[in-house]
Write a protein that holds these residues in place. Sequence first.
Motif, mmCIF file in Angstrom:
data_model
loop_
_atom_site.group_PDB
_atom_site.id
_atom_site.type_symbol
_atom_site.label_atom_id
_atom_site.label_comp_id
_atom_site.label_asym_id
_atom_site.label_seq_id
_atom_site.Cartn_x
_atom_site.Cartn_y
_atom_site.Cartn_z
ATOM 1 N N GLY A 8 -58.675 -24.787 -5.012
ATOM 2 C CA GLY A 8 -57.624 -25.275 -5.921
ATOM 3 C C GLY A 8 -57.222 -24.177 -6.880
ATOM 4 O O GLY A 8 -57.852 -23.991 -7.926
ATOM 5 N N GLY A 10 -54.154 -23.545 -8.453
ATOM 6 C CA GLY A 10 -52.857 -23.797 -9.067
ATOM 7 C C GLY A 10 -52.767 -23.168 -10.454
ATOM 8 O O GLY A 10 -53.404 -22.150 -10.742
ATOM 9 N N ASN A 11 -52.001 -23.819 -11.320
ATOM 10 C CA ASN A 11 -51.760 -23.276 -12.662
ATOM 11 C C ASN A 11 -53.054 -23.021 -13.436
ATOM 12 O O ASN A 11 -53.143 -22.081 -14.219
ATOM 13 N N MET A 12 -54.036 -23.866 -13.211
ATOM 14 C CA MET A 12 -55.312 -23.725 -13.920
ATOM 15 C C MET A 12 -56.331 -22.956 -13.077
ATOM 16 O O MET A 12 -56.977 -22.019 -13.559
ATOM 17 N N TYR A 30 -59.910 -20.520 -2.063
ATOM 18 C CA TYR A 30 -59.193 -21.326 -1.062
ATOM 19 C C TYR A 30 -58.216 -22.273 -1.741
ATOM 20 O O TYR A 30 -58.526 -22.908 -2.744
ATOM 21 N N ASP A 31 -57.005 -22.348 -1.184
ATOM 22 C CA ASP A 31 -56.021 -23.347 -1.608
ATOM 23 C C ASP A 31 -55.266 -23.779 -0.354
ATOM 24 O O ASP A 31 -55.149 -23.007 0.604
ATOM 25 N N LEU A 32 -54.730 -24.999 -0.384
ATOM 26 C CA LEU A 32 -53.902 -25.451 0.740
ATOM 27 C C LEU A 32 -52.708 -24.520 0.913
ATOM 28 O O LEU A 32 -52.160 -24.391 2.008
ATOM 29 N N LEU A 36 -51.526 -18.620 -2.668
ATOM 30 C CA LEU A 36 -52.226 -18.715 -3.954
ATOM 31 C C LEU A 36 -53.602 -18.056 -3.866
ATOM 32 O O LEU A 36 -54.088 -17.481 -4.838
ATOM 33 N N MET A 62 -60.741 -27.310 -8.593
ATOM 34 C CA MET A 62 -59.769 -27.577 -9.664
ATOM 35 C C MET A 62 -58.520 -28.163 -9.003
ATOM 36 O O MET A 62 -57.550 -27.456 -8.716
ATOM 37 N N LEU A 63 -58.587 -29.483 -8.729
ATOM 38 C CA LEU A 63 -57.565 -30.144 -7.908
ATOM 39 C C LEU A 63 -56.767 -31.144 -8.750
ATOM 40 O O LEU A 63 -57.176 -31.510 -9.854
ATOM 41 N N PRO A 64 -55.636 -31.625 -8.196
ATOM 42 C CA PRO A 64 -54.777 -32.503 -9.009
ATOM 43 C C PRO A 64 -55.417 -33.831 -9.422
ATOM 44 O O PRO A 64 -55.356 -34.192 -10.592
ATOM 45 N N THR A 97 -59.276 -33.056 -13.718
ATOM 46 C CA THR A 97 -59.292 -34.269 -14.544
ATOM 47 C C THR A 97 -59.059 -35.446 -13.607
ATOM 48 O O THR A 97 -57.966 -35.576 -13.047
ATOM 49 N N VAL A 122 -61.426 -29.774 -18.281
ATOM 50 C CA VAL A 122 -61.200 -28.762 -19.318
ATOM 51 C C VAL A 122 -60.103 -29.190 -20.278
ATOM 52 O O VAL A 122 -59.242 -29.999 -19.946
ATOM 53 N N GLY A 125 -55.362 -26.027 -21.696
ATOM 54 C CA GLY A 125 -54.103 -25.745 -21.005
ATOM 55 C C GLY A 125 -54.093 -24.425 -20.245
ATOM 56 O O GLY A 125 -55.128 -23.755 -20.104
ATOM 57 N N LEU A 244 -48.535 -34.798 -16.654
ATOM 58 C CA LEU A 244 -50.008 -34.750 -16.753
ATOM 59 C C LEU A 244 -50.501 -35.722 -17.818
ATOM 60 O O LEU A 244 -51.550 -36.355 -17.661
ATOM 61 N N LYS A 247 -50.461 -39.121 -16.375
ATOM 62 C CA LYS A 247 -51.601 -39.238 -15.447
ATOM 63 C C LYS A 247 -52.885 -39.524 -16.242
ATOM 64 O O LYS A 247 -53.644 -40.440 -15.914
HETATM 65 P P1 NAD Z 1 -51.703 -27.590 -9.839
HETATM 66 O O1 NAD Z 1 -50.952 -28.652 -9.130
HETATM 67 O O2 NAD Z 1 -50.971 -26.402 -10.380
HETATM 68 O O3 NAD Z 1 -52.874 -27.017 -8.875
HETATM 69 C C1 NAD Z 1 -53.631 -27.787 -7.995
HETATM 70 C C2 NAD Z 1 -53.876 -26.966 -6.736
HETATM 71 O O4 NAD Z 1 -54.788 -27.652 -5.884
HETATM 72 C C3 NAD Z 1 -52.600 -26.743 -5.897
HETATM 73 O O5 NAD Z 1 -52.386 -25.355 -5.737
HETATM 74 C C4 NAD Z 1 -52.887 -27.438 -4.568
HETATM 75 O O6 NAD Z 1 -52.335 -26.778 -3.445
HETATM 76 C C5 NAD Z 1 -54.415 -27.368 -4.532
HETATM 77 N N1 NAD Z 1 -55.072 -28.347 -3.673
HETATM 78 C C6 NAD Z 1 -54.844 -29.684 -3.557
HETATM 79 N N2 NAD Z 1 -55.724 -30.229 -2.689
HETATM 80 C C7 NAD Z 1 -56.508 -29.205 -2.231
HETATM 81 C C8 NAD Z 1 -57.595 -29.133 -1.325
HETATM 82 N N3 NAD Z 1 -58.063 -30.201 -0.675
HETATM 83 N N4 NAD Z 1 -58.174 -27.928 -1.125
HETATM 84 C C9 NAD Z 1 -57.722 -26.817 -1.759
HETATM 85 N N5 NAD Z 1 -56.701 -26.827 -2.637
HETATM 86 C C10 NAD Z 1 -56.103 -28.006 -2.863
HETATM 87 O O7 NAD Z 1 -52.523 -28.337 -10.996
HETATM 88 P P2 NAD Z 1 -53.162 -27.669 -12.329
HETATM 89 O O8 NAD Z 1 -52.160 -27.658 -13.416
HETATM 90 O O9 NAD Z 1 -53.874 -26.414 -11.925
HETATM 91 O O10 NAD Z 1 -54.226 -28.817 -12.709
HETATM 92 C C11 NAD Z 1 -55.450 -28.970 -12.016
HETATM 93 C C12 NAD Z 1 -56.271 -30.023 -12.735
HETATM 94 O O11 NAD Z 1 -56.510 -29.611 -14.083
HETATM 95 C C13 NAD Z 1 -55.604 -31.404 -12.813
HETATM 96 O O12 NAD Z 1 -56.585 -32.389 -12.614
HETATM 97 C C14 NAD Z 1 -55.051 -31.434 -14.238
HETATM 98 O O13 NAD Z 1 -54.955 -32.744 -14.753
HETATM 99 C C15 NAD Z 1 -56.094 -30.622 -14.982
HETATM 100 N N6 NAD Z 1 -55.618 -29.979 -16.220
HETATM 101 C C16 NAD Z 1 -54.422 -29.336 -16.241
HETATM 102 C C17 NAD Z 1 -53.996 -28.743 -17.419
HETATM 103 C C18 NAD Z 1 -52.665 -28.005 -17.485
HETATM 104 O O14 NAD Z 1 -52.198 -27.724 -18.602
HETATM 105 N N7 NAD Z 1 -52.054 -27.669 -16.353
HETATM 106 C C19 NAD Z 1 -54.796 -28.790 -18.576
HETATM 107 C C20 NAD Z 1 -56.033 -29.421 -18.515
HETATM 108 C C21 NAD Z 1 -56.444 -30.023 -17.310
#
Ligand code: NAD
Length: 304
Positions: A8, A10-12, A30-32, A36, A62-64, A97, A122, A125, A244, A247
Amino acid sequence: MTKVGFAGLGNMGGPMARNLVAAGHEVRVYDLVPELARAVEGGVPVDSAAAAADGVDVFISMLPAGRHVAGLYLGDGKEGGVLERLSPEALVIDCSTIDPATARRVAAAAAEKGLDMLDAPVSGGTAGAENGTLTFIVGGPEPALKRARPLFEAMGANVFHAGGNGAGQIAKVCNNMLLAVQMAGTAEALSLGVDNGLDPAVLSEIIKRSSGGNWALNVYNPWPGVMEGVPAGRGYEGGFLVDLMTKDLGLAMEAAEQSRSSVPMGSLAKNLYRVHEQVNAAGRLDFSSIQWLYRPEMAAKRES
Ligand code: NAD
């Protein structure tokens, strides 16, 4: 040096994995979305979760949402989950989360295989993830937290132990529910003041030094132009998305349902955010944009 598998990015997760690499750990990423994984400089990109799990000391995700976490660790019915691939000495840390019930279910499945697992959502942000200043709110056994601490310290500045498995998720949703209530209340108070002829900056300064002061008002003021460097000053771009927040408020409502707790303020905040998201197409805006719900003229400016 610890061998880490990270799923996972993504942004985090992307910047968190980068900070682990910078701290000298060997990180299989690893990410889907394969790009990334390739974007994590110094990491070892792999093309499956199983490959990220093979032979590592620690596996981090660190997944959605909860369904992604359950699918990754427990399998999706067709393919087995990561728990089957990890060696019994490995430590598992989920930083997503998610709902506390899924966190406990996956931790119980890990325990059946003799694996220690932590839920470690976490706060802080994307800026906290980039700068390595996240706060980790941890649920799970103390010895596992002790093992995880050097990795948390490579990605963050604060580590709290909330209690057993699932407690990290509970603490996180309590915090975010209160934050939503504070932000909506702050936007409402500022709007009332302006309707009655006050300058929002003057009113903010008064409340800040009075009993109504709170984090949303003091450091994240939702009224455009009152405070520098906050999303309200840049059209609510960046920051913590309404999507978010809604959610997390949904997770708070689920937790309340399970414990039969009464959460009228949280419920109202969730509905205010839902209306805001729909009426103002605000899902991708920062959560302080809830100010628009009280000031339709501000939202109209964006559309024109
Ligand atoms: P995001 O959507 O940017 O990233 C999630 C990543 O997970 C994506 O790149 C997706 O392709 C990947 N993914 C999904 N399923 C997968 C799997 N089975 N195997 C591998 N990769 C997989 O989300 P984000 O902003 O990085 O947030 C991640 C988590 O952190 C969420 O639960 C969010 O609530 C929490 N969070 C986010 C923030 C924020 O400000 N963005 C702050 C605190 C907590």
